[in-house]
Design a protein around this motif. Structure first.
Motif, PDB file in Angstrom:
ATOM      1  N   ALA A 188       0.828  -1.212   0.000  1.00  0.00           N
ATOM      2  CA  ALA A 188       0.000   0.000   0.000  1.00  0.00           C
ATOM      3  C   ALA A 188       0.858   1.256   0.000  1.00  0.00           C
ATOM      4  O   ALA A 188       0.588   2.207  -0.748  1.00  0.00           O
ATOM      5  CB  ALA A 188      -0.923  -0.015   1.218  1.00  0.00           C
ATOM      6  N   ARG A 189       1.886   1.259   0.817  1.00  0.00           N
ATOM      7  CA  ARG A 189       2.752   2.434   0.900  1.00  0.00           C
ATOM      8  C   ARG A 189       3.471   2.676  -0.428  1.00  0.00           C
ATOM      9  O   ARG A 189       3.656   3.822  -0.849  1.00  0.00           O
ATOM     10  CB  ARG A 189       3.762   2.276   2.033  1.00  0.00           C
ATOM     11  N   GLU A 222      -6.348   2.599  -7.713  1.00  0.00           N
ATOM     12  CA  GLU A 222      -4.990   2.492  -8.252  1.00  0.00           C
ATOM     13  C   GLU A 222      -3.932   2.695  -7.172  1.00  0.00           C
ATOM     14  O   GLU A 222      -2.919   1.983  -7.131  1.00  0.00           O
ATOM     15  CB  GLU A 222      -4.806   3.545  -9.347  1.00  0.00           C
ATOM     16  N   LYS A 223      -4.182   3.640  -6.259  1.00  0.00           N
ATOM     17  CA  LYS A 223      -3.192   4.025  -5.257  1.00  0.00           C
ATOM     18  C   LYS A 223      -3.449   3.410  -3.881  1.00  0.00           C
ATOM     19  O   LYS A 223      -2.743   3.716  -2.916  1.00  0.00           O
ATOM     20  CB  LYS A 223      -3.156   5.552  -5.123  1.00  0.00           C
ATOM     21  N   MET A 224      -4.481   2.556  -3.782  1.00  0.00           N
ATOM     22  CA  MET A 224      -4.865   1.980  -2.478  1.00  0.00           C
ATOM     23  C   MET A 224      -5.017   3.103  -1.440  1.00  0.00           C
ATOM     24  O   MET A 224      -4.546   3.014  -0.306  1.00  0.00           O
ATOM     25  CB  MET A 224      -3.843   0.932  -2.027  1.00  0.00           C
ATOM     26  N   LEU A 225      -5.689   4.180  -1.868  1.00  0.00           N
ATOM     27  CA  LEU A 225      -5.735   5.403  -1.077  1.00  0.00           C
ATOM     28  C   LEU A 225      -6.454   5.203   0.259  1.00  0.00           C
ATOM     29  O   LEU A 225      -5.988   5.671   1.302  1.00  0.00           O
ATOM     30  CB  LEU A 225      -6.423   6.515  -1.874  1.00  0.00           C
ATOM     31  N   TYR A 226      -7.573   4.483   0.233  1.00  0.00           N
ATOM     32  CA  TYR A 226      -8.337   4.297   1.468  1.00  0.00           C
ATOM     33  C   TYR A 226      -7.517   3.535   2.507  1.00  0.00           C
ATOM     34  O   TYR A 226      -7.466   3.906   3.682  1.00  0.00           O
ATOM     35  CB  TYR A 226      -9.649   3.559   1.177  1.00  0.00           C
ATOM     36  N   LEU A 227      -6.844   2.476   2.065  1.00  0.00           N
ATOM     37  CA  LEU A 227      -6.015   1.701   2.985  1.00  0.00           C
ATOM     38  C   LEU A 227      -4.878   2.561   3.530  1.00  0.00           C
ATOM     39  O   LEU A 227      -4.556   2.503   4.726  1.00  0.00           O
ATOM     40  CB  LEU A 227      -5.459   0.462   2.272  1.00  0.00           C
ATOM     41  N   MET A 251      -4.982   5.752   3.967  1.00  0.00           N
ATOM     42  CA  MET A 251      -5.595   6.653   4.943  1.00  0.00           C
ATOM     43  C   MET A 251      -5.719   5.975   6.305  1.00  0.00           C
ATOM     44  O   MET A 251      -5.434   6.574   7.348  1.00  0.00           O
ATOM     45  CB  MET A 251      -6.986   7.101   4.470  1.00  0.00           C
ATOM     46  N   LEU A 252      -6.131   4.711   6.303  1.00  0.00           N
ATOM     47  CA  LEU A 252      -6.252   3.973   7.567  1.00  0.00           C
ATOM     48  C   LEU A 252      -4.899   3.871   8.264  1.00  0.00           C
ATOM     49  O   LEU A 252      -4.778   4.082   9.473  1.00  0.00           O
ATOM     50  CB  LEU A 252      -6.831   2.581   7.323  1.00  0.00           C
ATOM     51  N   TYR A 253      -3.867   3.539   7.497  1.00  0.00           N
ATOM     52  CA  TYR A 253      -2.520   3.455   8.080  1.00  0.00           C
ATOM     53  C   TYR A 253      -2.062   4.813   8.620  1.00  0.00           C
ATOM     54  O   TYR A 253      -1.419   4.887   9.678  1.00  0.00           O
ATOM     55  CB  TYR A 253      -1.527   2.946   7.045  1.00  0.00           C
ATOM     56  N   ASP A 254      -2.398   5.884   7.911  1.00  0.00           N
ATOM     57  CA  ASP A 254      -2.027   7.227   8.378  1.00  0.00           C
ATOM     58  C   ASP A 254      -2.725   7.571   9.684  1.00  0.00           C
ATOM     59  O   ASP A 254      -2.129   8.168  10.586  1.00  0.00           O
ATOM     60  CB  ASP A 254      -2.377   8.270   7.309  1.00  0.00           C
ATOM     61  N   MET A 255      -3.995   7.206   9.790  1.00  0.00           N
ATOM     62  CA  MET A 255      -4.743   7.465  11.024  1.00  0.00           C
ATOM     63  C   MET A 255      -4.136   6.704  12.199  1.00  0.00           C
ATOM     64  O   MET A 255      -4.022   7.234  13.312  1.00  0.00           O
ATOM     65  CB  MET A 255      -6.213   7.060  10.838  1.00  0.00           C
ATOM     66  N   ILE A 256      -3.761   5.461  11.945  1.00  0.00           N
ATOM     67  CA  ILE A 256      -3.145   4.642  12.988  1.00  0.00           C
ATOM     68  C   ILE A 256      -1.809   5.246  13.422  1.00  0.00           C
ATOM     69  O   ILE A 256      -1.530   5.385  14.621  1.00  0.00           O
ATOM     70  CB  ILE A 256      -2.956   3.193  12.482  1.00  0.00           C
ATOM     71  N   ALA A 257      -0.985   5.637  12.453  1.00  0.00           N
ATOM     72  CA  ALA A 257       0.332   6.200  12.765  1.00  0.00           C
ATOM     73  C   ALA A 257       0.197   7.460  13.604  1.00  0.00           C
ATOM     74  O   ALA A 257       0.898   7.630  14.620  1.00  0.00           O
ATOM     75  CB  ALA A 257       1.092   6.500  11.470  1.00  0.00           C
ATOM     76  N   GLU A 298     -14.293  -5.152   6.436  1.00  0.00           N
ATOM     77  CA  GLU A 298     -13.205  -6.105   6.234  1.00  0.00           C
ATOM     78  C   GLU A 298     -11.853  -5.410   6.125  1.00  0.00           C
ATOM     79  O   GLU A 298     -10.859  -5.872   6.694  1.00  0.00           O
ATOM     80  CB  GLU A 298     -13.484  -6.959   4.998  1.00  0.00           C
ATOM     81  N   ILE A 299     -11.804  -4.290   5.405  1.00  0.00           N
ATOM     82  CA  ILE A 299     -10.520  -3.597   5.257  1.00  0.00           C
ATOM     83  C   ILE A 299     -10.086  -2.984   6.589  1.00  0.00           C
ATOM     84  O   ILE A 299      -8.901  -2.975   6.926  1.00  0.00           O
ATOM     85  CB  ILE A 299     -10.578  -2.536   4.129  1.00  0.00           C
ATOM     86  N   LYS A 300     -11.044  -2.515   7.386  1.00  0.00           N
ATOM     87  CA  LYS A 300     -10.702  -2.000   8.719  1.00  0.00           C
ATOM     88  C   LYS A 300     -10.216  -3.139   9.614  1.00  0.00           C
ATOM     89  O   LYS A 300      -9.290  -2.967  10.416  1.00  0.00           O
ATOM     90  CB  LYS A 300     -11.911  -1.303   9.337  1.00  0.00           C
ATOM     91  N   SER A 301     -10.828  -4.299   9.455  1.00  0.00           N
ATOM     92  CA  SER A 301     -10.389  -5.478  10.198  1.00  0.00           C
ATOM     93  C   SER A 301      -8.971  -5.866   9.803  1.00  0.00           C
ATOM     94  O   SER A 301      -8.172  -6.293  10.638  1.00  0.00           O
ATOM     95  CB  SER A 301     -11.362  -6.630   9.931  1.00  0.00           C
ATOM     96  N   SER A 302      -8.628  -5.669   8.532  1.00  0.00           N
ATOM     97  CA  SER A 302      -7.310  -6.078   8.036  1.00  0.00           C
ATOM     98  C   SER A 302      -6.183  -5.221   8.595  1.00  0.00           C
ATOM     99  O   SER A 302      -5.024  -5.622   8.547  1.00  0.00           O
ATOM    100  CB  SER A 302      -7.281  -6.043   6.504  1.00  0.00           C
TER     101      SER A 302
END
Length: 382
Positions: A208-209, A304-309, A311-317, A335-339
């Motif tokens: 994703a990154r 294309e950029k897996m942008l939503y995923l 965003m989740l990683y950015d929120m966690i960081a 499911e993606i939030k669970s992942s």
């Protein structure tokens, strides 16, 4: 002194008793600041009411109620093109268009009320129900009959304290769970989180990154939010319109008003490619919890950029770095939030139709019309 409860209904925070904040101290969504945002920038089909519960002259409870007029919506969300979706729209327009809600339809979680510990919670709840009856009478007098009364979102242990009238008169239901991410005490940086992931989900993180190369993320201030208001709303509206079901759409000035009032407690992050806004997300600091709020994105770039995923990683960081204890990811995209490590917490609502005939069929109708979500829970950690 004898307990003598009464209620007052307010339409503006300027009417609040001075000690309102004493009861709202543990939840930003019951504070004057946040409720002023609802007052100034609620969805066009939503009217907000604020309830004070008094024991003699002492404020002992506060609550939020919202009236939704679904006739003012052009769409309930257009993702699901099916017969059931069409029937749902017809039913809601004709038999369920006036909804009186106790709680906040714009959030996930128990944001309905806060009570003093001096008086039994069931007695206070009963007075809140009395206030709801007052609101129904007021709407009836103005020519708008309430079709549905509802309460949301309560966890199991909260329901155990409910007044018997709620359990007796209302149908209890559960839809999508609240996805909550718990931050472990030994996580001090994003790297600690990454190290806790299993190989499969570390690979997902790296992929994703890498996909996000070329995207610039920026924290936006008030003036930038104002300057980009049209683009922001278009991105939000695209996501909202493609949801399976919606009972409101935000006002165009909503994020501007949020930033004006909450200032640094409200975070707005824009994602850009070549200085063009292609997505955004928003966060609200709520004590030790970080609440995720609305977002928007260009769908073609998102994939294309897996942008939503990302965003989740950015929120966690951010939340780990700033010492928060949990992130409330709310509903949708389970499911993606669970992942990324969020866990489902079941929350329940209560509903009744004001027509006794229809109310007898509420469970059957609700189970047919409520969009079902099939998803597989993930465990990304070692």
């Amino acid at each position: 002194m004898k307990t003598t409860l009464s209620h007052r209904i307010y339409t503006s925070v300027t009417q609040f008793p001075e000690n309102w904040e004493d009861l709202a101290v543990d939840n930003i969504f019951l504070t004057k600041e946040y409720l002023e945002i609802l007052e100034k920038s609620a969805p066009v089909n939503m009217t907000c009411h604020f309830i004070g519960i008094f024991n003699n002259s002492e404020l002992v409870g506060i609550a939020v109620s919202q009236f939704l007029d679904l006739n003012q919506l052009d769409s309930f969300g257009d993702r699901d093109k099916c017969i059931k979706s069409s029937i749902r729209k017809i039913v809601f327009k004709n038999f369920c268009s006036h909804v009186l809600l106790l709680g906040n339809n714009m959030l996930t979680g128990q944001n309905a009320w806060a009570f003093s510990t001096k008086i039994d919670v069931k007695i206070l709840q009963n007075e809140v129900l009395n206030a709801m009856e007052t609101l129904k009478e007021q709407y009836k007098a103005s020519g708008k009959k309430v079709h549905i009364s509802s309460l949301k979102d309560f966890e199991t242990e909260e329901i155990e304290t409910f007044h018997p009238a709620m359990k007796k008169d209302y149908f209890q239901f559960s839809t999508q769970p609240n996805m909550v991410f718990t931050i472990l005490e030994n996580w001090k940086t994003e790297q600690d989180y990454i190290a806790a992931l299993s190989k499969k989900y570390r690979d997902q993180y790296k992929r994703a990154r890498k996909k996000a190369d070329g995207i610039e993320k920026r924290k936006l201030g008030l003036q930038e939010i104002i300057a980009l208001e049209e683009e922001i709303y278009n991105l939000y509206y695209h996501v909202a319109q493609n949801a399976p079901f919606n009972t409101f759409f935000l006002a165009k000035n909503h994020f501007r008003v949020f930033k004006e009032i909450l200032k640094d407690k409200f975070l707005f992050y824009g994602y850009f490619i070549d200085n063009k806004l292609i997505g955004f997300n928003t966060l609200i600091k709520n004590g030790t919890a970080m609440d995720t709020y609305f977002l928007g994105y260009d769908d073609s770039i998102q994939k294309e950029k897996m942008l939503y995923l990302n965003m989740l990683y950015d929120m966690i960081a951010y939340s780990i770095n700033k010492g928060f204890k949990e992130i409330v990811f709310a509903r949708t995209a389970l499911e993606i939030k669970s992942s990324v490590g969020a866990k489902p917490i079941e929350v329940y609502g209560f509903i009744k139709h004001e027509s006794k005939l229809i109310d007898k069929c509420t469970q059957t109708i609700f189970n047919y019309l409520e969009p079902k979500t099939d998803w597989q829970e993930r465990n990304p950690f070692k």
